[in-house]
Motif scaffolding. Structure first.
Motif, PDB file in Angstrom:
ATOM      1  N   ILE A 180       0.721  -1.097  -0.066  1.00  0.00           N
ATOM      2  CA  ILE A 180      -0.164  -0.088   0.099  1.00  0.00           C
ATOM      3  C   ILE A 180       1.053   1.357   0.042  1.00  0.00           C
ATOM      4  O   ILE A 180       0.498   2.211  -0.791  1.00  0.00           O
ATOM      5  CB  ILE A 180      -1.003  -0.137   1.385  1.00  0.00           C
ATOM      6  N   LYS A 181       1.939   1.061   1.005  1.00  0.00           N
ATOM      7  CA  LYS A 181       2.808   2.407   0.859  1.00  0.00           C
ATOM      8  C   LYS A 181       3.630   2.488  -0.736  1.00  0.00           C
ATOM      9  O   LYS A 181       3.527   3.660  -1.023  1.00  0.00           O
ATOM     10  CB  LYS A 181       4.105   2.163   1.836  1.00  0.00           C
ATOM     11  N   GLY A 182       3.951   1.473  -1.384  1.00  0.00           N
ATOM     12  CA  GLY A 182       4.204   1.568  -2.605  1.00  0.00           C
ATOM     13  C   GLY A 182       3.364   2.311  -3.528  1.00  0.00           C
ATOM     14  O   GLY A 182       3.680   3.312  -4.280  1.00  0.00           O
ATOM     15  N   VAL A 183       1.830   1.849  -3.416  1.00  0.00           N
ATOM     16  CA  VAL A 183       0.828   2.464  -4.204  1.00  0.00           C
ATOM     17  C   VAL A 183       0.721   4.082  -3.708  1.00  0.00           C
ATOM     18  O   VAL A 183       0.574   4.826  -4.761  1.00  0.00           O
ATOM     19  CB  VAL A 183      -0.566   1.690  -3.977  1.00  0.00           C
ATOM     20  N   ILE A 184       0.804   4.303  -2.538  1.00  0.00           N
ATOM     21  CA  ILE A 184       0.698   5.722  -2.113  1.00  0.00           C
ATOM     22  C   ILE A 184       1.818   6.637  -2.719  1.00  0.00           C
ATOM     23  O   ILE A 184       1.698   7.679  -3.343  1.00  0.00           O
ATOM     24  CB  ILE A 184       0.703   5.738  -0.688  1.00  0.00           C
TER      25      ILE A 184
END
Lengths: 320, 319, 519
Positions: free
Chosen positions: A301-305
């Motif tokens: 999710i952090k990567g997507v953010i």
């Protein structure tokens, strides 16, 4: 009034960028967590959250220095692990704490020299530094362990009138950073240099008589030193040296900086934006933890953010 | 003697990719230290080990030539390894795995290309973020544990030989040949040189700059998929840790091979020898007892020194 | 009146002396053994065509570049400036030709960049900076908030801030490199007043401009450079505009330009009710077969924006454009626009050949053939085009060892020919040319004019932009005068003069407020 609002919302014609969005996001997450999570809005929990976020806030502030001049430092994660490994060697704090700053400054100096004097792209310079420092760290401390000076542990673990000490250290750090970034000629020059680089006139500040290369070099040194400070915090918290503790920290720091409205092409950004950006990351982590989301998915999710935040920024240059 | 060090000679020598020198030096070191290792069987095995890296480099070289970079390879590799080694597709055939791997590589490459070429997002950030996302997903699916075994047909093919040379090595050489021909005989190669040399001038001479970058990333994605298939066949088991260092090694080999951001003087064969240098380097380091950490440091130093070498050269030619 | 005495008296002190300065960038020579001296209390015009070496000479004086050979003297003692800061500390202040202000800083921050006053603990003293800036701007008749970001200013306002920055400095030598390029007549008068004041205070001023009447109005001395070499230094009283131009060009003007075409053919490029932006007036224009048409006017009035909107680099507000009777599909995409226009036979030759035009690290052959390659799909086989490249190089008389030579090794003129050659070889029928002869020696210049005229005579159509009004008048058949993002006048080049072009551009503006400060 109208113009001020427009600046806040669009970040246009402002040197501080779109930090206001980060504030709105932070507030939204706080409201959401306050409604859905029990005991979220207690002072104890909020202080802990800030204390948890401290290493990221500090690293992100350092990262912001190089981002302002259109650079990037991918070696901060390794510098953090390296710092914990050095501290865990068992040397007295009086030697090891100045020592880690001196070593971090050296790493920053090499990064800065490679970028300013040897014409190496910042990403390549700091990426190779990431590997070199990580290698040295693993030689020093292949697995987690060692003795961290007691004073470091006490400084991070203690509290004062119910307020965790890291919050105080955080306030001191932010004040110092504010002085550097928004209250000195050096900070103004970083903005100026970055503004020139972002608009494709790298020479502009040099023609004004600003020692641009020297300032960029100092930004890299500063970035490494902030990372070392974050490393000291982490060493105090985990009470050991760990070669993997800084893993992916550079990505979190870049995300925090970008969320806070700092333009990765340089010249636009603000300290408060960066601090808010780091807090957004901490709030998200807090929320995802309380929602029992797997650590692996959290990473994803952090990567997507990061993709979303950086994808929304516009820049002229294509490629690296 | 003085003539050897004058400006033009320096320039001429500095145009030869460092990979050739490094390869020669390592070969001599090995020949002195372990002469018995220099036979076709042992060398074949060593070179076979770097085939995934070699295939990855074919794509990395292309994106670096258009001023970009692809650091998402590790995530793609894990995902493809997971397809094959987990029970996600029970009893699927080899062509199915190849197809789904290529489709994955294509999709990731297209996405990277779109973000870098159209959205103008920094390539490092896009591809690193994509990498994080993919790694996170695979680790979640596998709950952090190695998934399982790879169907035996993979290792069967991997272990075959043709005229004494391991098949994977031949596959790599064939791919390199195709890439070399593609870049020298097709208009696309001209586009790549132009975009690398000066993207603005490329735009004004009618090159579809964004499309060129997107295609480069797409090809890099496909190469990553092929490299992942070979890598999976070589380790023959599922893993959630394999290959995280491959993309950065690919950058190192590419720079070593004389292909730096925007400049493609080393062509396809410079980076090819960059990979071979790494094959020898691993052997030499292992024989001299240098561990994983030492390898990390060496990789970092090689990238930094090669980048400084080119940085100084472009600085010199500019003034 | 003590001032007048110094000026008339023979005992005038030299402020600075540059002696035997040479400078080369890569393969191309920018200055050859040029000497230049500045007297105190004088305004010294530095003249020469674009690329004659004026800017390089001044950048050496300002510490931006270092000379390869030659020396700078002050009171008989040699001085060197390794950085712009050293020159500034020495008392040399510059207003550069390129707008070099930083858009993400306020006016006051730009004005004080590099020498900000500080309070205790190194805090930047914004109060002083803003106060001083307001004062400096007021002296130039500007009422701008010093806390305004430069990104919010108009081009003319930026130029004024730049001037304010340059003349505010406590310097003894002022270099003004085309300070008026984006200014109208009233603004120029404000600037002139300040230049006279500085002169009367005994400062030395170098003034670079393309506008003849300004030169004769304000300057005392003139130095002319041509093809990187010094032609002469003379008192302006001894010169006439005509003799000055002859000195700059080095030959009679009419020998430099080829014969004009008698009769234009059917329209090739037709522009109807084109609006560059939402706030600009619509205009129409046409270019016929065999015709060379110029877009004249003050700098930055929308000429380049118009040409680049045609190829998709900017999105125009509206209008209809047809190429050989075929309507262009708007909006033209940014990435594919140039390709699309090339497929219709329209080539845009960009202004900045090093940044936008050429692949300096690649061969001549590659640079020329790219125009041909890019007409094909990336997955088609690449032709070598060996014959075509040799043909182009020969017909343009490019001086090089062969098609494999790197473009970076060529002189400016040959580089420009390679660039033009790319579009000629690609078989375009309409050329949009920005600054066809920037930084090119006189021989190459006349060859490029001939090539463009030949192209037109063979049935092509050409639109030319240039900062050199003389070039437009000499080369073109017809001129459109552009002002404020629209065409304000049309004239036959035969009857055009610099003066009536400027008149046409500014007549419309007289009624407008001089500088609008509200956003």
């Amino acid at each position: 009034m109208n113009r001020t609002m427009k600046r806040l919302l669009t970040g246009k014609d402002s040197r501080q960028g779109r930090w206001f969005f980060a504030l709105l996001i932070a507030l939204a997450i706080i409201v959401w967590l306050g409604l859905t999570t029990e005991r979220f809005l207690t002072s104890e929990n909020l202080f802990n959250l800030v204390a948890q976020a401290m290493p990221l806030i500090i690293t992100a502030i350092g990262m912001m220095l190089v981002v302002l001049v259109g650079g990037l430092d991918l070696s901060v994660g390794s510098v953090i692990s390296f710092t914990t490994a050095i501290l865990a060697l068992g040397a007295p704090a009086l030697i090891s704490i100045p020592g880690v700053f001196a070593l971090a400054a050296c790493i920053g100096l090499i990064n800065g020299l490679a970028v300013t004097r040897l014409n190496v792209h910042p990403i390549i310079a700091t990426l190779s530094m990431q590997f070199i420092v990580l290698g040295i760290t693993r030689i020093l401390r292949p697995v987690s362990g060692g003795d961290v000076p007691q004073i470091v542990i006490d400084a991070v673990a203690g509290s004062f009138y119910g307020i965790p000490l890291p919050v105080f250290w955080g306030i001191v750090t932010v004040l110092i950073a504010w002085k550097i970034i928004h209250g000195s000629r050096f900070g103004l020059h970083l903005f100026a240099i970055g503004g020139g680089i972002a608009s494709g006139t790298d020479e502009a500040t040099h023609n004004f008589g600003v020692a641009d290369k020297q300032k960029i070099l100092l930004a890299y040194v500063g970035c490494s030193c902030f990372a070392a400070l974050a490393g000291i915090f982490l060493a105090g918290r985990i009470v050991s040296g760990d070669p993997n503790v800084g893993l992916l920290f550079e990505m979190d720091a870049i995300t925090a900086v970008a969320i806070g409205g700092t333009q990765l092409s340089g010249g636009v950004g603000s300290l408060h934006g960066t601090v808010i950006g780091a807090l957004v990351m901490a709030l998200l982590a807090n929320g995802m933890n309380s929602a029992n989301i797997s650590a692996f998915v959290q990473t994803a999710i952090k990567g997507v953010i990061l993709l979303l935040v950086v994808g929304l920024q516009s820049r002229k240059k294509m490629g690296l | 003697m003085a003539a050897l060090f004058n400006r033009t000679n320096f320039n001429r020598i500095s145009r030869i990719p460092p990979a050739y020198f490094v390869f020669a030096v390592l070969l001599i070191v090995l020949w002195i230290a372990r002469p018995h290792m220099l036979n076709i069987n042992i060398m074949g095995i060593f070179i076979r080990q770097v085939v995934p890296l070699g295939i990855l480099v074919l794509g990395q070289m292309l994106v670096i030539r258009v001023n970009s970079i692809d650091l998402s390879g590790a995530g793609v590799l894990l995902l493809i390894n997971f397809y094959i080694s987990s029970s996600m597709f029970p009893g699927a055939s080899l062509p199915f795995f190849v197809a789904i791997s290529l489709a994955t590589g294509l999709a990731v490459g297209l996405f990277n290309g779109y973000m870098v070429g159209k959205r103008r997002v920094s390539a490092v950030i896009v591809t690193l973020a994509v990498n994080i996302v993919l790694v996170g997903i695979v680790q979640f699916l596998a709950s952090g544990k190695p998934p399982g075994d790879v169907p035996s047909i993979f290792s069967d093919i991997y272990n075959t030989k043709l005229w004494l040379i391991p098949t994977p090595v031949l596959f790599w050489v064939a791919l390199a040949l195709i890439m070399s021909l593609f870049l020298s005989r097709f208009v696309y190669g001209r586009y790549v040189s132009s975009v690398g040399a000066n993207p603005v001038a490329a735009l004004f001479s009618g090159v579809p700059v964004e499309r060129t970058v997107i295609v480069a990333h797409t090809i890099a994605g496909l190469m990553t998929a092929l490299a992942s298939l070979v890598q999976t066949a070589s380790i023959a088991v599922g893993s959630v840790r394999v290959g995280h260092e491959l993309p950065i090694l690919a950058v190192a080999a590419t720079i070593l091979g004389g292909v730096v951001f925007g400049r493609g003087e080393g062509g396809v064969w410079g980076p090819f020898f960059g990979v071979l240098s790494f094959a020898l380097l691993f052997v030499v380091m292992t024989t001299f007892g240098i561990g994983e950490s030492g390898k990390l440091i060496t990789q970092g130093l090689i990238i930094l020194l090669a980048a400084i070498f080119y940085g100084l050269r472009t600085a010199k030619s500019r003034t | 009146m003590q001032v007048a005495a110094t000026r008339i008296g023979g005992d005038v002190k030299k402020r600075i002396e540059m002696s035997g300065i040479s400078k080369a960038f890569g393969g191309s020579v920018a200055l050859k053994n040029v000497s230049f001296e500045l007297l105190e209390g004088s305004v010294h015009a530095l003249m020469g065509e674009n690329g004659a070496g004026k800017s390089t000479l001044m950048k050496i004086l300002a510490g931006v570049h270092q000379p390869d050979s030659g020396e700078i003297f002050r009171d008989g003692r040699a001085v060197t400036f390794a950085t712009p800061k050293e020159a500034l500390d020495f008392g040399i202040s510059t207003v550069f030709q390129e707008l070099s202000l930083l858009a993400n800083l306020t006016i006051a921050e730009n004005m004080f960049l590099g020498r900000e006053p500080t309070l205790r603990f190194g805090t930047v003293d914004y109060t002083t900076m803003n106060r001083e800036t307001t004062k400096a701007l007021a002296e130039l008749g500007l009422d701008l908030d010093p806390k305004t970001m430069v990104s919010e200013l108009t081009i003319a306002e930026r130029q004024f801030v730049e001037i304010a920055h340059g003349i505010k400095a406590d310097a003894s030598i002022f270099i003004l490199d085309e300070p008026t390029a984006a200014l109208n007549a009233a603004d120029v008068e404000v600037l002139n007043r300040h230049i006279r004041r500085l002169r009367d205070e005994g400062k030395a001023i170098v003034y670079i401009s393309h506008r003849m009447d300004e030169i004769f109005e304000i300057c005392d001395m003139v130095t002319v450079l041509k093809d990187s070499e010094l032609v002469a230094t003379k008192p302006l009283a001894e010169m006439t505009p005509h003799s000055l131009i002859a000195m700059m060009v080095g030959r009679e003007l009419k020998d430099l330009f080829p014969e004009r075409n008698a009769e234009p053919g059917e329209p090739m490029l037709d522009v109807e009710n084109f609006r560059i932006s939402a706030s600009s007036e619509p205009f129409s224009m046409t270019v016929g077969k065999g015709e060379i048409v110029g877009m004249a006017g003050l700098e930055g009035q929308g000429q380049q924006r118009f040409l680049r909107s045609l190829v998709g680099q900017f999105e125009p507000f509206g209008g209809k454009v047809s190429v050989r009777g075929k309507a262009l599909k708007f909006p033209v995409s940014k990435d594919g626009g140039i390709r699309y226009l090339q497929s219709l036979g329209v080539g845009l030759v960009p202004e900045d050949r090093k940044e936008e035009g050429l692949f300096l690290t690649l061969s001549i052959g590659h640079n020329i053939a790219m125009g041909l390659h890019s007409r094909k799909s990336e997955f088609s086989l690449a032709d070598g085009y060996g014959e075509k490249i040799r043909e182009t190089m020969a017909s343009m008389s490019v001086q090089a060892s062969g098609p494999a030579e790197l473009v970076s090794a060529l002189s400016g003129g040959n580089q420009q020919k390679v660039l033009l050659g790319r579009y000629l070889a690609a078989g375009m029928s309409i050329l949009l040319v920005e600054e066809p002869t920037r930084g090119v020696d006189i021989g190459a210049k006349s060859e490029i004019y001939r090539l463009l005229r030949d192209f037109a005579n063979k049935g092509g159509a050409v639109v030319v932009l240039s900062r050199e009004t003389i070039e437009l008048i000499g080369l073109c058949d017809r001129l459109y005068v552009v002002h404020d993002d629209t065409i304000v006048s049309e004239m036959a080049a035969e009857n055009a003069t610099e003066h009536n072009i400027l008149d046409a551009a500014l007549s419309r503006q007289a009624s407008q407020v001089r500088l609008e400060t509200t956003p």
